[in-house]
Design a protein around this motif. Sequence first.
Motif, PDB file in Angstrom:
ATOM      1  N   THR A 180       2.404 -13.690   5.228  1.00 25.43           N
ATOM      2  CA  THR A 180       1.849 -12.484   4.643  1.00 25.43           C
ATOM      3  C   THR A 180       0.804 -12.848   3.584  1.00 25.43           C
ATOM      4  O   THR A 180       0.833 -13.930   3.006  1.00 25.43           O
ATOM      5  CB  THR A 180       2.952 -11.650   3.980  1.00 25.43           C
ATOM      6  OG1 THR A 180       3.640 -12.456   3.018  1.00 25.43           O
ATOM      7  CG2 THR A 180       3.949 -11.150   5.009  1.00 25.43           C
ATOM      8  N   SER A 203      -0.379  -8.715  -0.720  1.00 24.27           N
ATOM      9  CA  SER A 203       0.610  -7.717  -0.305  1.00 24.27           C
ATOM     10  C   SER A 203       1.926  -7.854  -1.058  1.00 24.27           C
ATOM     11  O   SER A 203       2.823  -7.032  -0.890  1.00 24.27           O
ATOM     12  CB  SER A 203       0.889  -7.844   1.200  1.00 24.27           C
ATOM     13  OG  SER A 203       1.601  -9.047   1.488  1.00 24.27           O
ATOM     14  N   GLU A 221      -4.091  -8.197   4.139  1.00 26.54           N
ATOM     15  CA  GLU A 221      -3.096  -7.140   3.970  1.00 26.54           C
ATOM     16  C   GLU A 221      -3.019  -6.809   2.483  1.00 26.54           C
ATOM     17  O   GLU A 221      -2.665  -7.654   1.673  1.00 26.54           O
ATOM     18  CB  GLU A 221      -1.732  -7.604   4.489  1.00 26.54           C
ATOM     19  CG  GLU A 221      -1.713  -7.818   5.986  1.00 26.54           C
ATOM     20  CD  GLU A 221      -0.495  -8.595   6.471  1.00 26.54           C
ATOM     21  OE1 GLU A 221      -0.068  -8.343   7.602  1.00 26.54           O
ATOM     22  OE2 GLU A 221       0.003  -9.447   5.711  1.00 26.54           O
ATOM     23  N   ALA A 240       2.210  -5.320   5.321  1.00 24.90           N
ATOM     24  CA  ALA A 240       2.915  -6.544   5.684  1.00 24.90           C
ATOM     25  C   ALA A 240       4.213  -6.228   6.401  1.00 24.90           C
ATOM     26  O   ALA A 240       4.573  -6.881   7.397  1.00 24.90           O
ATOM     27  CB  ALA A 240       3.187  -7.377   4.435  1.00 24.90           C
ATOM     28  N   ILE A 284       7.028 -14.010   5.608  1.00 26.92           N
ATOM     29  CA  ILE A 284       7.153 -13.106   6.755  1.00 26.92           C
ATOM     30  C   ILE A 284       8.570 -13.127   7.311  1.00 26.92           C
ATOM     31  O   ILE A 284       9.099 -12.098   7.746  1.00 26.92           O
ATOM     32  CB  ILE A 284       6.113 -13.454   7.851  1.00 26.92           C
ATOM     33  CG1 ILE A 284       6.085 -12.372   8.926  1.00 26.92           C
ATOM     34  CG2 ILE A 284       6.365 -14.820   8.435  1.00 26.92           C
ATOM     35  CD1 ILE A 284       5.540 -11.046   8.474  1.00 26.92           C
TER      36      ILE A 284
END
Length: 468
Positions: free
Chosen positions: A253, A257, A332, A338, A369
Amino acid sequence: WLQKRADVLPAWRPRYFAIRPDGRLYYYSDASGGEQSCRGSFPLAGSWVEEDAVDPLHLRLCFGTKAKGARPVRLMAASQADAERWIWALYQAGHAAAAATGLAGIIVGSGAGPVADRYKKHALDLKGAGRDRSSLDYATFERERSAAQLARAQAPLPAGAVVRVVCLRHGMGHHNDGYETASFMNRDAELNSVGVKQAEATGRMLRSAGLLDSPSTLVAISPMRRTLQTAVALFGSDAWTTPTVVQPLAAETSLASRFSAPGIAKRIVANVQQGDHGSTPDGLRLMFPVERHPQLDFTPVSQYCGSMGSRWAAGGAEEGRWWHHGNDIGYESCHAEAEARAAVLRRWLALEAVARRVSTILLVSHGGILKLAFRTRPFANAEFRCFELSEHGEIVGEAAAPADSSTSLPLAAMTDNAPSLLETVLAGDAPISLLSLEAAAGEDAPPPPEVVLAEESPLSQQTLGHLP
């Protein structure tokens, strides 16, 4: 071979070095390692080693403590990779010698102290401290958590699950140095020597459980260089036969974010921070040529870029920059974006397992992530953890993870009975084509479900993208 700086005249001389079972580092005038060519030796227990602050090829090996004014032995390696391998070898040998003598093990970086507290005592050498911490975290995983995860990986799937995802964070990379501060200067970072060792050790565990060579296993890898190198180290070979997919949905990510701030502040951070910026498909093909890595096909990454829009397709202004994930601003920008990608990743994993008729997916990805997609605690470098998914990509039978102050994820979203963002926003009449979810197992395989985006959704279609 290393270069050793003479004590009397400041000249560099080639010397053949060897770590012996007696816990000492010997050096010789030739590679015979014989008594006649031996020029001296140093005890490793109670010593410390560090890279030069200016030249990473230079090592300083010191005996005793800095407080006693110990005089360092200056060494020089042929490459940074060789220097890192020597640091790792000296680190291991020093602790083996310490176990026999009762002295403190060799210290990586400046400072001294027990192994468990060493990372707290690096006043200046954040690089060495971060590597010590990563090594300790991985050792804790090996000792306390790996056995339970290996047992779970080999157990039958629970009711309602179509696939078990073995989530594996990459080994330590250069961007993880200095407690992640080096991420600002390491774009698409490679594994460092600690990360390679971690990945190799995890690979041995997974192979012992029959997970690497099983016909019922699919490997899915983020297209970041550190995850691809982790997979190579896991298998212990440049090439392997287990079916493999390089999937941009599994990429890390964006840092922007993960915190709340005005848009201009996020833009500055996103542009300066390099750790979540990847390499284009053409760049990846140069780093991992098909002749050496035939299982790594970067065509899906190119397709992902094309599905994001003409700007990222061949000939576009942002050609090949898949890490934008279809966002016009290039990253993002909020937690919702995300998490939407994390939810689509779970759905893709479930549908890909059904289409390919596999029961296990080894997902080589990133801490951010993975934590978001599977609502779980942070991962150590090269740690793996098992989760089961339903055909709709929902987590099966997993207890809710506690809230973590390091993330802005709402508490309700940390529980499995809370609706995921994907369930909340994917409804209505505006279709999103899931190009990669076409059945891969033959004409009789079930077709993928149509996924649509509500007109009132706060997320744009570019955010979720058209999956390759």
